[in-house]
Design a protein around this motif. Structure first.
Motif, PDB file in Angstrom:
ATOM      1  N   GLY A 119       4.349   4.217 -10.012  1.00 31.32           N
ATOM      2  CA  GLY A 119       4.111   5.495  -9.338  1.00 31.32           C
ATOM      3  C   GLY A 119       4.315   6.666 -10.275  1.00 31.32           C
ATOM      4  O   GLY A 119       4.879   6.527 -11.362  1.00 31.32           O
ATOM      5  N   TYR A 120       3.834   7.829  -9.819  1.00 31.92           N
ATOM      6  CA  TYR A 120       3.923   9.039 -10.639  1.00 31.92           C
ATOM      7  C   TYR A 120       5.358   9.329 -11.045  1.00 31.92           C
ATOM      8  O   TYR A 120       5.613   9.898 -12.096  1.00 31.92           O
ATOM      9  CB  TYR A 120       3.358  10.243  -9.874  1.00 31.92           C
ATOM     10  CG  TYR A 120       1.877  10.184  -9.603  1.00 31.92           C
ATOM     11  CD1 TYR A 120       1.054   9.285 -10.275  1.00 31.92           C
ATOM     12  CD2 TYR A 120       1.290  11.048  -8.676  1.00 31.92           C
ATOM     13  CE1 TYR A 120      -0.316   9.247 -10.020  1.00 31.92           C
ATOM     14  CE2 TYR A 120      -0.063  11.018  -8.415  1.00 31.92           C
ATOM     15  CZ  TYR A 120      -0.868  10.115  -9.087  1.00 31.92           C
ATOM     16  OH  TYR A 120      -2.208  10.087  -8.832  1.00 31.92           O
ATOM     17  N   PHE A 121       6.313   8.961 -10.182  1.00 26.88           N
ATOM     18  CA  PHE A 121       7.711   9.261 -10.496  1.00 26.88           C
ATOM     19  C   PHE A 121       8.131   8.596 -11.804  1.00 26.88           C
ATOM     20  O   PHE A 121       8.916   9.149 -12.571  1.00 26.88           O
ATOM     21  CB  PHE A 121       8.619   8.798  -9.350  1.00 26.88           C
ATOM     22  CG  PHE A 121      10.081   9.060  -9.609  1.00 26.88           C
ATOM     23  CD1 PHE A 121      10.584  10.354  -9.593  1.00 26.88           C
ATOM     24  CD2 PHE A 121      10.950   8.015  -9.886  1.00 26.88           C
ATOM     25  CE1 PHE A 121      11.924  10.606  -9.846  1.00 26.88           C
ATOM     26  CE2 PHE A 121      12.296   8.254 -10.137  1.00 26.88           C
ATOM     27  CZ  PHE A 121      12.779   9.553 -10.115  1.00 26.88           C
ATOM     28  N   ILE A 137       5.188   5.372  -5.827  1.00 35.12           N
ATOM     29  CA  ILE A 137       6.505   6.018  -5.738  1.00 35.12           C
ATOM     30  C   ILE A 137       6.440   7.363  -6.454  1.00 35.12           C
ATOM     31  O   ILE A 137       6.113   7.427  -7.641  1.00 35.12           O
ATOM     32  CB  ILE A 137       7.606   5.133  -6.349  1.00 35.12           C
ATOM     33  CG1 ILE A 137       7.682   3.817  -5.558  1.00 35.12           C
ATOM     34  CG2 ILE A 137       8.956   5.868  -6.356  1.00 35.12           C
ATOM     35  CD1 ILE A 137       8.701   2.836  -6.094  1.00 35.12           C
ATOM     36  N   GLU A 138       6.696   8.429  -5.699  1.00 35.55           N
ATOM     37  CA  GLU A 138       6.509   9.772  -6.255  1.00 35.55           C
ATOM     38  C   GLU A 138       7.801  10.545  -6.409  1.00 35.55           C
ATOM     39  O   GLU A 138       7.843  11.556  -7.100  1.00 35.55           O
ATOM     40  CB  GLU A 138       5.550  10.579  -5.358  1.00 35.55           C
ATOM     41  CG  GLU A 138       4.133  10.031  -5.354  1.00 35.55           C
ATOM     42  CD  GLU A 138       3.173  10.844  -4.488  1.00 35.55           C
ATOM     43  OE1 GLU A 138       3.661  11.670  -3.679  1.00 35.55           O
ATOM     44  OE2 GLU A 138       1.953  10.647  -4.624  1.00 35.55           O
ATOM     45  N   THR A 139       8.866  10.120  -5.704  1.00 32.77           N
ATOM     46  CA  THR A 139      10.077  10.937  -5.717  1.00 32.77           C
ATOM     47  C   THR A 139      11.321  10.079  -5.989  1.00 32.77           C
ATOM     48  O   THR A 139      11.303   8.864  -5.811  1.00 32.77           O
ATOM     49  CB  THR A 139      10.297  11.627  -4.344  1.00 32.77           C
ATOM     50  OG1 THR A 139      10.529  10.612  -3.365  1.00 32.77           O
ATOM     51  CG2 THR A 139       9.107  12.463  -3.938  1.00 32.77           C
ATOM     52  N   ASP A 197       0.810  -1.206   0.000  1.00 29.40           N
ATOM     53  CA  ASP A 197       0.000   0.000   0.000  1.00 29.40           C
ATOM     54  C   ASP A 197       0.852   1.268   0.000  1.00 29.40           C
ATOM     55  O   ASP A 197       1.893   1.350   0.653  1.00 29.40           O
ATOM     56  CB  ASP A 197      -0.941   0.023   1.201  1.00 29.40           C
ATOM     57  CG  ASP A 197      -1.949   1.142   1.062  1.00 29.40           C
ATOM     58  OD1 ASP A 197      -2.825   1.017   0.199  1.00 29.40           O
ATOM     59  OD2 ASP A 197      -1.823   2.152   1.798  1.00 29.40           O
ATOM     60  N   ARG A 198       0.340   2.247  -0.741  1.00 20.41           N
ATOM     61  CA  ARG A 198       0.991   3.560  -0.872  1.00 20.41           C
ATOM     62  C   ARG A 198       1.355   4.196   0.455  1.00 20.41           C
ATOM     63  O   ARG A 198       2.342   4.912   0.560  1.00 20.41           O
ATOM     64  CB  ARG A 198      -0.017   4.493  -1.546  1.00 20.41           C
ATOM     65  CG  ARG A 198       0.310   4.881  -2.877  1.00 20.41           C
ATOM     66  CD  ARG A 198      -0.265   6.155  -3.410  1.00 20.41           C
ATOM     67  NE  ARG A 198      -1.464   6.737  -2.907  1.00 20.41           N
ATOM     68  CZ  ARG A 198      -2.669   6.562  -3.460  1.00 20.41           C
ATOM     69  NH1 ARG A 198      -2.819   5.767  -4.470  1.00 20.41           N
ATOM     70  NH2 ARG A 198      -3.703   7.204  -2.985  1.00 20.41           N
ATOM     71  N   SER A 199       0.521   3.954   1.472  1.00 22.77           N
ATOM     72  CA  SER A 199       0.748   4.655   2.732  1.00 22.77           C
ATOM     73  C   SER A 199       2.085   4.281   3.379  1.00 22.77           C
ATOM     74  O   SER A 199       2.573   4.997   4.239  1.00 22.77           O
ATOM     75  CB  SER A 199      -0.409   4.373   3.699  1.00 22.77           C
ATOM     76  OG  SER A 199      -0.539   2.983   3.887  1.00 22.77           O
TER      77      SER A 199
HETATM   78  P1  C2E Z   1      -5.643   1.360  -6.674  1.00 22.44           P
HETATM   79  O1  C2E Z   1      -6.027   0.101  -7.352  1.00 22.44           O
HETATM   80  O2  C2E Z   1      -4.805   1.266  -5.458  1.00 22.44           O
HETATM   81  O3  C2E Z   1      -4.943   2.240  -7.802  1.00 22.44           O
HETATM   82  C1  C2E Z   1      -3.867   3.092  -7.567  1.00 22.44           C
HETATM   83  C2  C2E Z   1      -4.311   4.519  -7.490  1.00 22.44           C
HETATM   84  O4  C2E Z   1      -3.189   5.328  -7.156  1.00 22.44           O
HETATM   85  C3  C2E Z   1      -4.811   5.079  -8.814  1.00 22.44           C
HETATM   86  O5  C2E Z   1      -5.790   6.063  -8.500  1.00 22.44           O
HETATM   87  C4  C2E Z   1      -3.574   5.748  -9.390  1.00 22.44           C
HETATM   88  O6  C2E Z   1      -3.868   6.755 -10.308  1.00 22.44           O
HETATM   89  C5  C2E Z   1      -2.967   6.294  -8.129  1.00 22.44           C
HETATM   90  N1  C2E Z   1      -1.517   6.479  -8.223  1.00 22.44           N
HETATM   91  C6  C2E Z   1      -0.626   5.875  -9.031  1.00 22.44           C
HETATM   92  N2  C2E Z   1       0.635   6.293  -8.782  1.00 22.44           N
HETATM   93  C7  C2E Z   1       0.540   7.178  -7.771  1.00 22.44           C
HETATM   94  C8  C2E Z   1       1.500   7.983  -7.052  1.00 22.44           C
HETATM   95  O7  C2E Z   1       2.705   7.948  -7.288  1.00 22.44           O
HETATM   96  N3  C2E Z   1       1.022   8.772  -6.076  1.00 22.44           N
HETATM   97  C9  C2E Z   1      -0.313   8.853  -5.779  1.00 22.44           C
HETATM   98  N4  C2E Z   1      -0.692   9.676  -4.796  1.00 22.44           N
HETATM   99  N5  C2E Z   1      -1.237   8.118  -6.416  1.00 22.44           N
HETATM  100  C10 C2E Z   1      -0.814   7.295  -7.407  1.00 22.44           C
HETATM  101  P2  C2E Z   1      -7.189   6.109  -9.270  1.00 22.44           P
HETATM  102  O8  C2E Z   1      -6.985   5.824 -10.721  1.00 22.44           O
HETATM  103  O9  C2E Z   1      -7.863   7.371  -8.860  1.00 22.44           O
HETATM  104  O10 C2E Z   1      -7.947   4.871  -8.661  1.00 22.44           O
HETATM  105  C11 C2E Z   1      -8.326   4.858  -7.297  1.00 22.44           C
HETATM  106  C12 C2E Z   1      -8.888   3.530  -6.883  1.00 22.44           C
HETATM  107  O11 C2E Z   1     -10.114   3.249  -7.570  1.00 22.44           O
HETATM  108  C13 C2E Z   1      -7.966   2.365  -7.255  1.00 22.44           C
HETATM  109  O12 C2E Z   1      -6.962   2.221  -6.287  1.00 22.44           O
HETATM  110  C14 C2E Z   1      -8.951   1.210  -7.241  1.00 22.44           C
HETATM  111  O13 C2E Z   1      -9.179   0.785  -5.939  1.00 22.44           O
HETATM  112  C15 C2E Z   1     -10.214   1.863  -7.764  1.00 22.44           C
HETATM  113  N6  C2E Z   1     -10.341   1.541  -9.191  1.00 22.44           N
HETATM  114  C16 C2E Z   1      -9.774   2.133 -10.275  1.00 22.44           C
HETATM  115  N7  C2E Z   1     -10.136   1.521 -11.415  1.00 22.44           N
HETATM  116  C17 C2E Z   1     -10.931   0.484 -11.059  1.00 22.44           C
HETATM  117  C18 C2E Z   1     -11.628  -0.538 -11.782  1.00 22.44           C
HETATM  118  O14 C2E Z   1     -11.577  -0.647 -13.017  1.00 22.44           O
HETATM  119  N8  C2E Z   1     -12.373  -1.422 -11.044  1.00 22.44           N
HETATM  120  C19 C2E Z   1     -12.452  -1.343  -9.679  1.00 22.44           C
HETATM  121  N9  C2E Z   1     -13.204  -2.242  -9.037  1.00 22.44           N
HETATM  122  N10 C2E Z   1     -11.812  -0.410  -8.964  1.00 22.44           N
HETATM  123  C20 C2E Z   1     -11.061   0.498  -9.653  1.00 22.44           C
END
Ligand code: C2E
Ligand code: CA
Ligand code: CA
Length: 398
Positions: free
Chosen positions: A376-378, A357-359, A321-323
């Motif tokens: 990650g965004y990085f 991973i952002e940095t 997890d990201r946290s």
């Molecule tokens: P997740 O599966 O944990 O996806 C990772 C989320 O972190 C994504 O947000 C992604 O854009 C974001 N992320 C990636 N790299 C970084 C980073 O370096 N820093 C930060 N702060 N964030 C980063 P997103 O796209 O807004 O999706 C959020 C959540 O929504 C996902 O978490 C997932 O739980 C859900 N989700 C997204 N698409 C689907 C899908 O097709 N089906 C289902 N059931 N859930 C989805």
């Protein structure tokens, strides 16, 4: 009524269903009785306690002086219910969450009160499981927002408005793309861009999520046909998807029908799926894996029983997890935790993806800790076009 004010509480025992499934109904009944006794013991004699069915309890509290007192009581109730239960021949633990709504501040009708206590409970389960939440004025906006989303989802032409963005996972040792995660995007005609973190929980609650999954997965398979065959893809499943055998069977059928090798697909699932129905989730995971697809545990480490799931379910991959990643640079402790998870995956011979991973410094630390698969965004943000290029040499492990 006879009270000028009173409060309604709704309690939900997360983790009850798996106990029932694993240990059987007599143990489940015993657990409910113990929980009821604990509640009775804490509550004053004028409180009305009822089991609302399943693993939900309701309380009507006659006397309380202010919000602080309610929250303190709520905390006490949750703590009490979260203590281990010694049942006939097992000890089990669960996570009780609680939602309060107050009369007359929050609502004046019994329906209104229950609806809001239920919303506060839902809010607790989602944002602070194992704790008590008092329905607050700003929740009113959230309720309205949620029902707006629900309405918009019903009215939407989802096959038009939903799309997928793609974020690569890189292998820092080779610099190659290891896989690509598909992330849903919704451009609503009524509400504009709504984030998946917002609309999936609503769709999950209202039973619309299966439809979203189908539309998205069909889109994914169509797009995959255009990509090089060595590229594998991750697709997120919601808790409801994974407990329904119809859905998992449908997923496998679609993969076959599109002539795609099943081992190119990894399904990402989160712990909420196992809390809901452990036995069904296990069956689905087996089904997917027996048909050649891979399964990853997403958001690993933030749940309350992650290790149990790693022990009892078969995963091909854990996503940390990201946290845990954000504080890497500042705390030794989080470095050790991440290192431990990476080592555990190595020992279990499964993949470990470090996400969020952002940095540069987070990248450096993750590599130093032995991390190999990174996201990650990085490295790359989610984008409409999948990144299929290798990492620039300077970002690879040297
Ligand atoms: P997740 O599966 O944990 O996806 C990772 C989320 O972190 C994504 O947000 C992604 O854009 C974001 N992320 C990636 N790299 C970084 C980073 O370096 N820093 C930060 N702060 N964030 C980063 P997103 O796209 O807004 O999706 C959020 C959540 O929504 C996902 O978490 C997932 O739980 C859900 N989700 C997204 N698409 C689907 C899908 O097709 N089906 C289902 N059931 N859930 C989805
Ligand atoms: Ca994911
Ligand atoms: Ca995740």
């Amino acid at each position: 009524g006879q009270h000028d004010r009173f409060a309604v509480a709704m309690i939900d025992l997360d983790g009850f269903k798996p106990v029932n499934d694993v240990h059987g109904h007599p143990i489940g009944d015993e657990l409910l009785m113990h929980a009821g006794e604990r509640l009775r013991h804490i509550l004053s004699s004028d409180a009305l306690l009822a089991r609302l069915g399943g693993d939900e309890f309701g309380i009507v509290l006659g006397e309380y002086s202010d919000a602080t007192e309610l929250i303190a009581l709520g905390k006490q109730i949750c703590q009490e219910l979260n203590r281990p239960y010694m049942l006939s021949n097992v000890s089990v633990q669960l996570s009780a969450s609680l939602g309060f709504a107050t009369y007359p501040a929050v609502a004046r009708t019994s329906n209104g009160l229950f609806e809001r206590a239920d919303f506060a409970l839902y809010h607790a389960k989602k944002n602070m499981p194992g704790e008590a939440v008092l329905f607050a004025a700003h929740h009113e906006t959230l309720i309205r927002h949620d029902s707006q989303i629900e309405q918009a989802l019903r009215k939407a032409d989802l096959s038009q408005e939903l799309s997928l963005h793609y974020q690569p996972v890189f292998d820092v040792e080779t610099g190659a793309v290891n896989s690509i995660e598909a992330l849903a995007r919704w451009d609503s005609a009524l509400m504009g861009r709504v984030s998946p973190g917002t609309f999936f929980p609503v769709a999950e609650k209202t039973g619309q999520v299966g439809m979203l999954t189908k539309i998205l997965f069909e889109k994914l398979l169509r797009e995959m046909r255009e990509w090089p065959e060595h590229i594998s893809v991750s697709f997120n499943l919601s808790a409801r998807d994974i407990v329904l055998s119809d859905t998992t069977e449908w997923l496998i059928e679609q993969i076959k029908a599109n002539g795609i090798a099943p081992d190119r697909l990894t399904f990402e699932v989160t712990e909420t799926a196992f809390l809901r129905d452990f036995a069904a989730a296990r069956t689905s995971i087996r089904y997917l894996r027996n048909h050649g697809a891979r399964v990853a545990m997403d958001d690993f480490g933030i749940g309350y029983s992650s290790l149990r799931y790693v022990h009892e379910l078969e995963f091909d991959c854990l996503k940390v997890d990201r946290s845990f990643i954000a504080p890497l640079a500042s705390t030794e402790r989080s470095r050790r935790i991440v290192k431990t998870i990476i080592d555990m995956c190595t020992n279990l011979e499964i993949d470990c993806v470090i996400e969020g991973i952002e940095t540069q410094s987070q990248r450096d630390i993750v590599i130093e800790l032995g991390g190999r698969l990174v996201q990650g965004y990085f490295f790359a943000k989610p984008a409409k076009q999948p990144v299929l290029k290798r990492l620039p040499a300077m970002l690879k492990k040297q």
